[in-house]
Design a protein around this motif. Structure first.
Motif, PDB file in Angstrom:
ATOM      1  N   VAL A   5     -48.467  65.893   8.058  1.00  0.00           N
ATOM      2  CA  VAL A   5     -49.770  66.044   7.426  1.00  0.00           C
ATOM      3  C   VAL A   5     -50.552  67.099   7.906  1.00  0.00           C
ATOM      4  O   VAL A   5     -51.233  67.836   7.248  1.00  0.00           O
ATOM      5  CB  VAL A   5     -50.708  64.604   7.270  1.00  0.00           C
ATOM      6  N   GLN A   6     -50.455  67.268   9.277  1.00  0.00           N
ATOM      7  CA  GLN A   6     -51.311  68.404  10.047  1.00  0.00           C
ATOM      8  C   GLN A   6     -50.571  69.848   9.674  1.00  0.00           C
ATOM      9  O   GLN A   6     -51.336  70.808   9.713  1.00  0.00           O
ATOM     10  CB  GLN A   6     -51.071  68.123  11.470  1.00  0.00           C
ATOM     11  N   ALA A   7     -49.370  69.674   8.992  1.00  0.00           N
ATOM     12  CA  ALA A   7     -48.805  70.881   8.466  1.00  0.00           C
ATOM     13  C   ALA A   7     -49.521  71.476   7.364  1.00  0.00           C
ATOM     14  O   ALA A   7     -49.765  72.727   7.344  1.00  0.00           O
ATOM     15  CB  ALA A   7     -47.406  70.685   8.045  1.00  0.00           C
ATOM     16  N   MET A   8     -50.127  70.550   6.622  1.00  0.00           N
ATOM     17  CA  MET A   8     -51.015  71.242   5.515  1.00  0.00           C
ATOM     18  C   MET A   8     -52.437  71.785   6.146  1.00  0.00           C
ATOM     19  O   MET A   8     -52.969  72.754   5.791  1.00  0.00           O
ATOM     20  CB  MET A   8     -51.730  69.923   4.529  1.00  0.00           C
TER      21      MET A   8
ATOM     22  N   GLY B  31     -49.459  80.724  10.769  1.00  0.00           N
ATOM     23  CA  GLY B  31     -48.012  80.383  10.050  1.00  0.00           C
ATOM     24  C   GLY B  31     -47.035  79.921  10.748  1.00  0.00           C
ATOM     25  O   GLY B  31     -46.575  78.902  10.576  1.00  0.00           O
ATOM     26  N   GLY B  32     -46.905  80.456  12.106  1.00  0.00           N
ATOM     27  CA  GLY B  32     -46.236  79.799  13.164  1.00  0.00           C
ATOM     28  C   GLY B  32     -46.568  78.252  13.363  1.00  0.00           C
ATOM     29  O   GLY B  32     -45.652  77.384  13.653  1.00  0.00           O
ATOM     30  N   MET B  33     -47.651  77.888  13.461  1.00  0.00           N
ATOM     31  CA  MET B  33     -48.169  76.700  13.717  1.00  0.00           C
ATOM     32  C   MET B  33     -47.740  75.863  12.462  1.00  0.00           C
ATOM     33  O   MET B  33     -47.190  74.397  12.651  1.00  0.00           O
ATOM     34  CB  MET B  33     -49.642  76.401  13.814  1.00  0.00           C
ATOM     35  N   MET B  34     -47.994  76.263  11.046  1.00  0.00           N
ATOM     36  CA  MET B  34     -47.359  75.465  10.061  1.00  0.00           C
ATOM     37  C   MET B  34     -46.104  74.963  10.161  1.00  0.00           C
ATOM     38  O   MET B  34     -45.404  74.018  10.007  1.00  0.00           O
ATOM     39  CB  MET B  34     -47.750  75.977   8.908  1.00  0.00           C
ATOM     40  N   VAL B  35     -45.040  76.121  10.327  1.00  0.00           N
ATOM     41  CA  VAL B  35     -43.540  75.932  10.359  1.00  0.00           C
ATOM     42  C   VAL B  35     -43.206  75.224  11.848  1.00  0.00           C
ATOM     43  O   VAL B  35     -42.315  74.239  11.351  1.00  0.00           O
ATOM     44  CB  VAL B  35     -43.092  77.379  10.771  1.00  0.00           C
TER      45      VAL B  35
ATOM     46  N   LEU C  39     -46.741  84.311  19.051  1.00  0.00           N
ATOM     47  CA  LEU C  39     -45.683  83.237  19.127  1.00  0.00           C
ATOM     48  C   LEU C  39     -45.829  82.006  19.722  1.00  0.00           C
ATOM     49  O   LEU C  39     -45.382  80.947  19.659  1.00  0.00           O
ATOM     50  CB  LEU C  39     -44.279  83.814  20.081  1.00  0.00           C
ATOM     51  N   VAL C  40     -47.333  82.135  20.374  1.00  0.00           N
ATOM     52  CA  VAL C  40     -47.641  80.947  21.077  1.00  0.00           C
ATOM     53  C   VAL C  40     -47.944  79.941  20.142  1.00  0.00           C
ATOM     54  O   VAL C  40     -48.256  78.585  19.907  1.00  0.00           O
ATOM     55  CB  VAL C  40     -48.898  81.445  22.055  1.00  0.00           C
ATOM     56  N   GLY C  41     -48.449  80.287  18.564  1.00  0.00           N
ATOM     57  CA  GLY C  41     -48.707  79.629  17.479  1.00  0.00           C
ATOM     58  C   GLY C  41     -47.837  78.365  17.123  1.00  0.00           C
ATOM     59  O   GLY C  41     -47.770  77.220  17.086  1.00  0.00           O
ATOM     60  N   LEU C  42     -46.465  79.223  17.479  1.00  0.00           N
ATOM     61  CA  LEU C  42     -45.273  78.143  16.995  1.00  0.00           C
ATOM     62  C   LEU C  42     -45.206  76.882  18.150  1.00  0.00           C
ATOM     63  O   LEU C  42     -44.802  75.780  17.886  1.00  0.00           O
ATOM     64  CB  LEU C  42     -43.959  79.088  17.217  1.00  0.00           C
ATOM     65  N   PHE C  43     -45.624  77.339  19.566  1.00  0.00           N
ATOM     66  CA  PHE C  43     -45.598  76.371  20.425  1.00  0.00           C
ATOM     67  C   PHE C  43     -46.378  75.394  20.693  1.00  0.00           C
ATOM     68  O   PHE C  43     -46.601  74.229  20.799  1.00  0.00           O
ATOM     69  CB  PHE C  43     -45.239  76.897  21.945  1.00  0.00           C
TER      70      PHE C  43
END
Length: 434
Positions: free
Chosen positions: A155-158, A297-301, A347-351
């Motif tokens: 849900v947080q992906a939204m 976007g990295g956080m969403m993925v 890239l830190v957004g992905l982590f």
């Protein structure tokens, strides 16, 4: 004092209607989207206001500090509101408060006034707090406790979808329509240009207010299920036999949320200023705002991937892996230069992606009937984002790039929590819904 989450008993029939809950969670996902969207508009708003009001980094990050102070100040009143008028009506009130604050931003831009801007952002954040206090534990307790982290990450992906789109919205309608947003770094604006730039936030916030009002009407008319027994408050006399402080995962989880927010908000708020520097990417604020979309976007993925991975790998192991990854890329951000430093910060957004929802669900794990109070403490800990002003001070004092060492230090505490602090003690059997 914890912020209690109001709840009512759910009927046995409703408890076994998964379709009903899927519809409710789908609608709640729109709330996650909107508060993520509005929060991240600040990331493009901050460099804009820095130009309009000629602010230093400390004054700029103070704007975001006021935003997150609202989480601490408004958390308990929001919970009492939920207790008094109910979950669904409180969501409507929260949305309308956000709409009122958005319209207040129109007045702030018309003056223009730095003080009124701070006040209106506080109002918007107070409305978001009302949504946060109820929605996060709601998602966490509906379903199996073992998959709570996976469910909340999904849900947080939204929320991350909203944060990904907001920079494009802000870059186009705020930075792209202002002199300060399209000028080269170091350009000095005249007073007339600053006054003209201030007006560029009017249209975006009118549009946001309209969407919030429509969403409030939809929520008011939707048959949301009541919260289940897993979040019911204990009677006063029974409460004496229970203590939140016996649960290590909560005791260390509250500072984990607090410290993580310092890292996330510091990166997001200073991103545009950082990549705009001549020795990093030498971009205009408008173009830098577009790159900010990649960070979110990295956080969403990451949340979509994390939700799937945590179906098979423990949440603690995934959190530990991401904290190590975040620490490494932040060191690259600090000690590298040029595009390498910029891409490391992106890239830190992905982590960071899975950190908030995973810490939250690990923090309330095993609390049983104490879940509501533990949730309140974790939501109040979001106020840690207010300490982004410390990084603003470091940026003014030792340099913007060096200030990201603070972010790296925050990642180490998250690693400690994943490895040791998240292990539950005094766990209570947790009932679940659905």
């Amino acid at each position: 004092m914890a912020a209690p989450i109001a709840s009512t008993s759910i009927s046995p029939a409703a408890a076994y209607e998964p379709g009903r809950y899927r519809s409710a969670l789908t609608l709640l996902a729109s709330l996650f989207f909107m508060w993520g969207f509005i929060t991240v508009i600040n990331n493009t708003l901050l460099p804009h206001l820095r130009s309009v009001f000629d602010l230093n980094y400390t004054q700029t990050t103070l704007i975001e500090s006021v935003w997150f102070i609202a989480y601490f100040v408004a958390s308990i009143p929001a919970a009492k509101l939920i207790e008094r008028i109910g979950y669904q009506k409180s969501l409507v009130v929260g949305l309308l408060v956000m709409a009122a604050g958005s319209l207040g931003m129109v007045a702030a831009a018309s003056l223009p006034s730095y003080g009124v801007t701070l006040a209106m952002l506080f109002v918007i954040a107070s409305g978001i707090t009302t949504l946060q206090v109820a929605a996060n534990p709601y998602v966490a307790v509906i379903g199996s406790p073992e998959t709570a982290s996976s469910r909340l990450n999904l849900v947080q992906a939204m929320n991350s979808a909203g944060t990904m789109l907001a920079p494009l919205f802000g870059a186009y309608l705020i930075l792209g329509r202002s002199k300060g947003g399209t000028a080269e770094a170091g350009t000095v604006l005249t007073q007339a240009e600053r006054l003209a730039d201030a007006q560029s936030v009017i249209l975006p916030y009118v549009l946001v207010a309209a969407v919030l009002v429509v969403l409030a009407v939809v929520i008011a008319r939707f048959p949301l299920p009541a919260m289940g027994a897993a979040t019911q408050r204990l009677a006063k006399e029974e409460r004496r036999n229970h203590s939140l402080w016996k649960h290590r995962n909560l005791v260390f989880g509250v500072p984990a949320i607090f410290i993580y927010l310092i890292a996330e908000i510091g990166v997001a708020n200073l991103f545009v200023n950082f990549v705009s520097q001549p020795d990093i990417a030498n971009l205009t604020a408008e173009r830098a705002g577009r790159y900010l979309t990649l960070l979110w976007g990295g956080m969403m993925v990451g949340r979509f991937v994390g939700s799937a991975v945590m179906q098979r790998v423990s949440a603690e192991k995934v959190l530990a892996f991401c904290s190590i990854g975040a620490f490494v890329v932040m060191l690259v951000t600090v000690f590298a230069s040029g595009p390498t430093a910029m891409w490391a910060l992106i890239l830190v957004g992905l982590f960071h992606s899975i950190m908030f929802p995973t810490i939250f669900t690990l923090g309330i794990r095993g609390l049983g009937p104490l879940t509501e109070e533990g949730s309140g403490l974790l939501i109040m800990a979001i106020a840690g984002g207010a300490l982004v002003v410390v990084q603003g001070w470091l940026a003014d004092t030792v340099g913007l790039q060096t200030s990201f060492l603070l972010t790296a230090a925050c990642e180490l505490y998250v690693l400690f929590y994943a490895v040791w602090g998240a292990k539950p003690t005094g766990a209570v059997t947790e009932p679940h819904v659905g």
